[in-house]
Design a protein around this motif. Structure first.
Motif, PDB file in Angstrom:
ATOM      1  N   HIS A   1      47.445  42.320  43.067  1.00  0.00           N
ATOM      2  CA  HIS A   1      46.789  41.161  43.680  1.00  0.00           C
ATOM      3  C   HIS A   1      47.285  40.934  45.106  1.00  0.00           C
ATOM      4  CE1 HIS A   1      45.832  39.288  39.479  1.00  0.00           C
ATOM      5  NE2 HIS A   1      45.085  40.323  39.774  1.00  0.00           N
TER       6      HIS A   1
ATOM      7  N   ILE B   1      45.612  42.696  48.175  1.00  0.00           N
ATOM      8  CA  ILE B   1      44.404  42.178  48.836  1.00  0.00           C
ATOM      9  C   ILE B   1      44.800  41.472  50.137  1.00  0.00           C
ATOM     10  CG2 ILE B   1      42.575  40.453  48.686  1.00  0.00           C
ATOM     11  CD1 ILE B   1      42.179  41.119  45.846  1.00  0.00           C
TER      12      ILE B   1
ATOM     13  N   SER C   1      51.435  35.763  42.293  1.00  0.00           N
ATOM     14  CA  SER C   1      50.238  36.577  42.085  1.00  0.00           C
ATOM     15  C   SER C   1      48.968  35.829  42.475  1.00  0.00           C
ATOM     16  CB  SER C   1      50.165  37.007  40.621  1.00  0.00           C
ATOM     17  OG  SER C   1      48.926  37.616  40.361  1.00  0.00           O
ATOM     18  N   TYR C   2      48.787  34.642  41.890  1.00  0.00           N
ATOM     19  CA  TYR C   2      47.547  33.907  42.161  1.00  0.00           C
ATOM     20  C   TYR C   2      47.507  33.379  43.589  1.00  0.00           C
ATOM     21  CZ  TYR C   2      46.742  34.286  37.180  1.00  0.00           C
ATOM     22  OH  TYR C   2      46.540  34.787  35.916  1.00  0.00           O
TER      23      TYR C   2
ATOM     24  N   LEU D   1      46.581  36.397  45.745  1.00  0.00           N
ATOM     25  CA  LEU D   1      45.169  36.761  45.527  1.00  0.00           C
ATOM     26  C   LEU D   1      44.240  35.791  46.261  1.00  0.00           C
ATOM     27  CD1 LEU D   1      43.008  38.457  44.084  1.00  0.00           C
ATOM     28  CD2 LEU D   1      43.220  36.908  42.124  1.00  0.00           C
TER      29      LEU D   1
ATOM     30  N   LEU E   1      37.761  45.581  45.021  1.00  0.00           N
ATOM     31  CA  LEU E   1      38.190  45.164  43.683  1.00  0.00           C
ATOM     32  C   LEU E   1      38.095  46.293  42.659  1.00  0.00           C
ATOM     33  CD1 LEU E   1      36.581  41.607  43.465  1.00  0.00           C
ATOM     34  CD2 LEU E   1      38.910  42.205  44.116  1.00  0.00           C
TER      35      LEU E   1
ATOM     36  N   LEU F   1      41.740  45.310  40.996  1.00  0.00           N
ATOM     37  CA  LEU F   1      41.747  44.655  39.690  1.00  0.00           C
ATOM     38  C   LEU F   1      42.111  45.590  38.545  1.00  0.00           C
ATOM     39  CD1 LEU F   1      38.647  42.267  39.830  1.00  0.00           C
ATOM     40  CD2 LEU F   1      41.050  41.745  40.208  1.00  0.00           C
TER      41      LEU F   1
END
Length: 274
Positions: A48, A51, A97-98, A101, A122, A197
């Protein structure tokens, strides 16, 4: 050499196969460590973060590989730093992580003057890899393979027991750092093959499928590598035949391999009980 390039490397399917096999060679043994250490979510978090690395690469006009690798390493070191200060691994991974992302997706959207295919980012774009991509993938895979070959015994000892590693004169944190670097490098080279992903899937599923049939760590690493190569070739063939996305098709092939391994294990258990 020119005949070789014209007839072999210029073949779309062959280039894609070489790219996928290169990633599978690195992901097989490395994925075994991910499974043994229960680091599945760690690989997702690193992916993640890449990105955000892609967005940085576009903003500063550097290669996507360099940006993704840099952010993957920063993410991995950030998780290590938080966990060493008493934070739980799940919490540290979730937050970083989130956050990475979301920031990465926003940064990609705000990058002006550049059109980005989010789907390719992705889910990968293995069918359009070029010669330079192949050199990068195989070079990265060779570095990962060399790192694991060099530190294999030390990594195994630190994985089985950090206390045993310390008694043997090893530093478990150093071994964790080496594994982290190898994982970040694999994520960076695998982006074009299966996408952000699905990178974790290529690391984990072949290793999980190999585990029931492995009496030694080395056997599991070899079987995981073979399983990854088979998944790449079967997935690419299916994508070619049915005109579907190649990255997800590769992961579907790996999932089918895992289900098959579970069925075979179940049959063997029934026979031994009978």
């Amino acid at each position: 050499m020119s005949l070789f390039q014209d007839t072999l490397l210029d073949s779309l399917f062959v280039r894609a196969s070489l790219a996928g096999i290169g990633v599978a060679l690195a992901a097989g043994p490395l994925g075994s460590f991910v499974v043994w250490r229960r680091m599945a979510y760690f690989s997702d978090a690193t992916a993640h973060a890449s990105i955000l690395g892609v967005a940085m690469a576009l903003a500063f006009d550097i290669s996507i590989f360099s940006g993704a690798l840099l952010m993957a390493i920063i993410m991995a070191l950030g998780v290590q730093s938080l966990t060493s200060r008493g934070r739980s691994m799940d919490t540290a991974l979730g937050v970083l992580s989130y956050s990475a992302l979301a920031i990465g997706m926003v940064a990609v959207s705000l990058t002006s003057g550049v059109r980005i295919d989010i789907s390719a980012l992705l889910f990968g774009e293995i069918l359009i890899v070029q010669g330079a991509d192949l050199a990068l993938i195989w070079g990265g895979a060779a570095v990962v393979f060399a790192l694991l070959w060099w530190r294999w015994s030390a990594l195994l000892t630190a994985t089985v027991s950090p206390e045993l590693a310390q008694a043997a004169g090893l530093n478990p944190r150093v071994e964790q750092f080496i594994l982290t670097i190898a994982l970040a490098l694999t994520v960076a080279v695998a982006i074009k093959v299966v996408g952000v992903l699905l990178i974790g899937a290529l690391l984990i599923i072949p290793a999980a499928a190999a585990r029931p049939f492995s009496s030694t760590p080395e056997r599991m690493a070899v079987l995981a590598t073979v399983g990854g190569v088979v998944s790449v070739l079967v997935g690419l063939s299916a994508a070619w035949e049915f005109d579907v996305l190649a990255g997800p098709a590769i992961v579907c092939a790996a999932a089918a391999l895992f289900v098959t391994s579970m069925l075979v294990q179940g049959v063997r258990a029934l026979r031994s009980d009978g």
